[in-house]
Design a protein around this motif. Structure first.
Motif, PDB file in Angstrom:
ATOM      1  N   LEU A  44      24.201   7.169  36.153  1.00  0.00           N
ATOM      2  CA  LEU A  44      24.694   7.923  37.309  1.00  0.00           C
ATOM      3  C   LEU A  44      23.766   9.068  37.686  1.00  0.00           C
ATOM      4  N   GLY A  45      23.274   9.788  36.678  1.00  0.00           N
ATOM      5  CA  GLY A  45      22.466  10.963  36.954  1.00  0.00           C
ATOM      6  C   GLY A  45      21.118  10.650  37.578  1.00  0.00           C
ATOM      7  N   GLU A  72      26.111   9.674  30.332  1.00  0.00           N
ATOM      8  CA  GLU A  72      26.139   9.127  28.978  1.00  0.00           C
ATOM      9  C   GLU A  72      27.510   9.251  28.318  1.00  0.00           C
ATOM     10  N   PRO A  80      25.650  15.705  35.915  1.00  0.00           N
ATOM     11  CA  PRO A  80      26.858  15.370  35.160  1.00  0.00           C
ATOM     12  C   PRO A  80      26.578  14.044  34.474  1.00  0.00           C
ATOM     13  N   GLU A 101      29.213   0.067  39.875  1.00  0.00           N
ATOM     14  CA  GLU A 101      28.983  -0.307  41.276  1.00  0.00           C
ATOM     15  C   GLU A 101      27.822  -1.289  41.378  1.00  0.00           C
ATOM     16  N   ILE A 102      26.740  -0.950  40.656  1.00  0.00           N
ATOM     17  CA  ILE A 102      25.546  -1.792  40.744  1.00  0.00           C
ATOM     18  C   ILE A 102      25.806  -3.154  40.101  1.00  0.00           C
ATOM     19  N   PHE A 107      28.716  -4.720  39.592  1.00  0.00           N
ATOM     20  CA  PHE A 107      29.621  -5.489  40.453  1.00  0.00           C
ATOM     21  C   PHE A 107      28.864  -6.099  41.622  1.00  0.00           C
ATOM     22  N   ALA A 108      28.035  -5.283  42.262  1.00  0.00           N
ATOM     23  CA  ALA A 108      27.297  -5.741  43.435  1.00  0.00           C
ATOM     24  C   ALA A 108      26.401  -6.925  43.086  1.00  0.00           C
ATOM     25  N   GLY A 135      39.602  12.222  36.294  1.00  0.00           N
ATOM     26  CA  GLY A 135      38.490  12.216  37.233  1.00  0.00           C
ATOM     27  C   GLY A 135      37.514  11.076  37.003  1.00  0.00           C
ATOM     28  N   LYS A 139      36.322   7.873  37.657  1.00  0.00           N
ATOM     29  CA  LYS A 139      36.596   6.847  38.657  1.00  0.00           C
ATOM     30  C   LYS A 139      35.886   5.538  38.320  1.00  0.00           C
ATOM     31  N   THR A 160      20.544   7.546  39.436  1.00  0.00           N
ATOM     32  CA  THR A 160      20.667   6.671  40.606  1.00  0.00           C
ATOM     33  C   THR A 160      21.645   7.239  41.634  1.00  0.00           C
ATOM     34  N   GLY A 161      22.553   8.106  41.186  1.00  0.00           N
ATOM     35  CA  GLY A 161      23.604   8.579  42.091  1.00  0.00           C
ATOM     36  C   GLY A 161      24.700   7.556  42.292  1.00  0.00           C
ATOM     37  N   MET A 162      24.583   6.423  41.596  1.00  0.00           N
ATOM     38  CA  MET A 162      25.578   5.348  41.731  1.00  0.00           C
ATOM     39  C   MET A 162      26.181   5.044  40.368  1.00  0.00           C
ATOM     40  N   GLU A 163      27.471   4.707  40.356  1.00  0.00           N
ATOM     41  CA  GLU A 163      28.078   4.279  39.108  1.00  0.00           C
ATOM     42  C   GLU A 163      27.387   3.010  38.613  1.00  0.00           C
TER      43      GLU A 163
END
Lengths: 373, 373, 373, 373
Positions: A173-174, A11, A8, A182-183, A185-186, A228, A230, A176-179
């Motif tokens: 996302l496709g 891009e 998913p 998220e990265i 922000f971290a 959807g 997020k 790393t599996g992470m938004e």
């Protein structure tokens, strides 16, 4: 299992708001607003400056308040836009001129939005490095002069004229599996930069803008807010620090190409009619430019005569009709010019050089290439 | 300014402990310990299993307690090592066999160290993707099947037999300006995986191990603790979750090559002497293997006769002498085999396939290539 | 100096006949000829077979004589075409199925055109490896199993089931300074192959064909014959040996996209009108496919009503009008899908595997990946 | 089937004469000859000039006749050698200085060997672009300014100060199935250049020369003449035109590293002994350089004391012994420095820029980067 199930794509930046014709570019939005208002008095709550020099059109737009934001349909903030129609000709002298110009204007921009000359900067290269037209951000990161570790590990060896700069390509996302958010922000929480500069390849709303336009804005990265979705925006509200986005249109969808082409044809036919006598479009003396053709005022009658019912549609409706036809056929491809490798490389180098020079006083157009490889 | 000033390379992993001959490989450390003890009774506090099959030597070493750790000089934990001397011949059938074998043993390993079949995994590809022999980690990440986003965004569409996996290549200090550990800590805090699998290219302590050895350990990534080294280790103590490291030797320094070559020559000459009559080393019937030559017990007299004072030195002293001579001359190059591109690609594919199959029950050697590109 | 001055691009293959709508694909030309003739009796001098299986439409067209050639507007010869509309979805199972199917049909093709199972083959990968959408040919060459040198240097070690194959990527005029044909002629004279297989990325005449169609023809490579074009064709007449061309559409120009989109819109509106009641194009049950929409017979009245004067133009005129407007504006970009890297990689692998299996009896879909990397 | 069976590597250039210590570099051969003769009167039939400037040692050696050729063991001809020990430090200022210097000296060289300023040049990039340390030649070709097609197709548009240049990367036997020489002969016959400039990655005979030395010679490319070697040399005799070879050492074998390291250790120990008191090799004030260590005259007694029987061997015997031990163990790896990607890129850019400036009067160090990308 089909890879489509598994990827998913991240891009959405490239096709977010796929059914909207709202532009990402404040420059375009401003023009539309002026056109809608029908007078030349300017847009309330918006200040705009523009100048053309050496084939580079530079515009500064400040959306000062909510009223301006509503008029233009863009968030309040400062927008710097460079338009260089000839950039696709791959003329290296022009590229150099644009790089120098961008560097100066970007340095100016940083002052305008209050970024201190010693502010710690995190460069974020958005996009997928394995998809060439989406690899602009990672490419810029690769050519960024990073210095933060030197300030941390051997501050005494850092000469005057540099500031701490770090850089990351968070991937998509496709892969790393992470938004992405998220990265980012971290990393921001952990390394505490004072400001973020994010580089992003955009889906263009106009064929003529692909690889010819650079927009700088202090409104951050705001992905589409579809059902959807997020993902969090990257901006001053969510991160607590200024987020300056550098966006470059690199792709366009087939519907946009079709729509723009129809408009070019209509504009061309209208011009022909008004000129009373047909002219040879290949004659350089008679050669129109994109803006002239686009600015043709086409009467509903002409629209209908030339293009029937379709010709009478509003731009918005026309583009939507084309999309609605192409999408279910699987033919609304998102495309990029054949010369994608060279365009991404040239534009990426130009932006990276501009950033490096703007961020470090000791780095100049003359010595930038000896600072990074 | 010289780029050397600006790039205090992050590849200390590749040359950390440059003046130590302590091995990163538990398999080697165990052999040394057995040799030092001089009996065959095994090492207290250490259990070791080993078998050879189809050209692959597999060893399981469990260092059970502090006593074992001290004897061997490695942290307590479980070490799985695959040694495949023929892997450098680039035989694709052997590669396939090793991939399948690694996948089975790695799955076994995960069970042994208590990683649940549904545990959420973060794959970390350490190293610099722009430096081929250091690009193994990023290469594996690129070929990892990531699924975490599917569990997050469309859990109902995820079939049985998968688990949430995310992946990141954090880059290196010289290209990001941030410690690798800063980025990994940040991402772990934000995305809360249950376990980390980190892939890392190692500096080998022996010429013969480069691209022929894979070690899996649950003791994490522990960068050298030299003066000024502010980097934190990535392990269960610091991160709060298990950190499983997959390490593959990809480079070796000139001093190691010189030292190993001297030892090979000494071993060879010793063997010749003991065989009474000189033999043709190129005769395949008489062709020795690396282990036979390395295991030659060379008496001090022989060492001195053959190699003078140098021949009498302990291995430790010999390597240190060579390093001390080469370093100031700028000749202690860290090198990698000429076929570096193919070796990194083949080994990376092998490890990625093995991980993908081991992590997801629905992924098998037969269908792995249809899951990732 | 502008690079445009310095790089009179070699990619005329990609845009040759820019102002013609003559298709490169015999399959399309045949359909047009049938439509022009207005009956179902077939085209004189042409034999055509077609079958659909598992989402792959395979057609064999033999243009038997000059009459057939004239009717269809293509040279006499044998044309094999695979159409796989779903290929752009990047489903790896489908890719595997297409690879197997292509391999079988290509082997069949070689027999049909009389290429002996021991014939010495030279693979020629046309195109520019630095321009991704033009890099398909060089990509296939990179994944070709070459064996000629083994037959030359160590014939006794070559097992049964192989034949001598050599391969070259001659580059493009802009990067070598030499005509592609000069290099191919030179190499053929020196190494004397029995047959050439040339792989070529094509400019598509239809949006829907990009990365979904493979055409095999024995009529060679015939670059556009514009003024000043001194380049010689690569075919049996000029080289004295059969030249089999494998062509894959990878790019399309903006005018084609606009033209096809207008046609899709017209076809869609026509269908809507005939269905009496508007339908939701996003409803999967009502989802049309490309062929259905394209085959809509649109009356001049409908065309005019919907699209005015433009709607009444012949396809040829319509496309020419759009080109004549876009060209002088610099907006007739040649584009490729955003996923260009993946598409070129997948299609290149598919074609290379197919060729390797078809040329060597000992190479099968099961073991092909162990023969080449 | 093992890929080793299928890829009788073409890189014999890289390991040709594997059991010889004869150097490819005239500069080294000259030193050996002087040493062998034991006087400072120079070598008969050989003229040699050398100067050092800014860290670059430049030597011109002309082997005038057969006598000189025999003394030195190299063919008669003109040899230009640049030695830049610091080049491995990746200092971009030094790189620029070397590029400028190389460009001037290479232009000078072309005059010396009688290459006319309008001579048509064919650049040949030898090596395998998929093997990074062997990709130097193809890399240079990629960055070469090619102009021949402009002289052919639009001579009226070519400005003053350019000459016709074409370029080709013929690949290697293992990837084309054709001898490099077959392709080069074919292209020369067809396109009739006046002179060839061939760029070639070399196997070094000394650790210290890897990526620090550039040799230009007019004696062509002469692959090893081992049994079964059917490959023809590329030189004036075989091709009928001058062949100027630019060779750069990029790899070295393990035996050479071991041998050189032993010599460095011996030289170091010898120096220590003669200095009466041990010194700290890490003390920069006391830091020796490579030449000083290498020029240590080591007496047989010292050699034996320090290194036993091995220490007494002639260099030739020592290296041969090490090779004979390592080869059958599969441990005589050919290696390249870890930073192979950067070294090949930097050196390739330097050589390409130098060639471009030397060949075209209109191209200067200031504008070279706007001529090629």
């Amino acid at each position: 299992m089909a890879s489509e199930d598994w990827q998913p794509q991240d891009e959405q930046r490239l096709d977010s708001g796929a059914f909207s014709i709202r532009t990402d570019l404040a420059r375009e939005a401003h023009d539309m607003a002026v056109q809608d208002r029908g007078d030349d008095a300017g847009v309330p709550g918006v200040r705009m400056d523009e100048y053309e020099e050496n084939g580079i059109t530079t515009s500064w737009i400040r959306i000062e308040d909510d009223r301006g934001a509503q008029e233009i349909g863009k968030q309040a903030g400062l927008y710097l836009t460079l338009e260089i129609p000839s950039l696709r000709r791959q003329d290296s002298e022009l590229q150099q001129r644009v790089a120098d110009h961008f560097s100066r204007e970007f340095q100016n921009y940083l002052q305008q939005v209050g970024v201190d000359v010693n502010a710690k900067v995190l460069i974020v290269g958005l996009g997928n490095k394995n998809v060439t037209p989406d690899a602009l951000g990672p490419f810029v990161v690769k050519h960024t002069l990073v210095t933060r570790h030197l300030f941390q590990l051997m501050p005494e060896r850092v000469e005057e004229g540099y500031r701490p700069v770090s850089a990351i390509s968070p991937g998509v996302l496709g892969t790393t599996g992470m938004e992405t958010s998220e990265i980012v922000f971290a990393v921001v929480e952990k390394t505490k930069p004072d400001v973020i500069i994010a580089i992003d390849a955009l889906a263009s709303r106009a064929l003529s803008r692909v690889y010819t336009t650079i927009q700088v804005a202090d409104t951050g990265i705001n992905p589409g807010s579809g059902v959807g979705n997020k993902r969090k925006a990257l901006n001053r509200e969510t991160l607590g620090i200024p987020v300056i986005a550098i966006g470059i249109p690199t792709v366009v969808d087939a519907a946009t190409i079709a729509h723009d082409s129809i408009d070019f044809v209509l504009g061309h036919l209208n011009r022909e009619m008004n000129q009373q006598q047909p002219t040879n479009p290949l004659d350089p003396l008679n050669r129109p430019d994109v803006k002239e053709i686009q600015s043709q005022q086409i009467s509903p009658e002409t629209g209908q005569k030339m293009m029937g019912i379709v010709g009478q549609l509003e731009p918005r409706e026309k583009k939507q009709l084309i999309r609605e036809v192409l999408e279910p056929l699987g033919q609304n491809l998102i495309v990029t010019p054949k010369e994608v490798d060279a365009f991404v490389g040239d534009m990426g180098k130009l932006v990276a050089d501009g950033i490096n020079c703007a961020l470090h006083q000791a780095v100049t157009p003359e010595n930038v290439s000896s600072h990074v490889n």
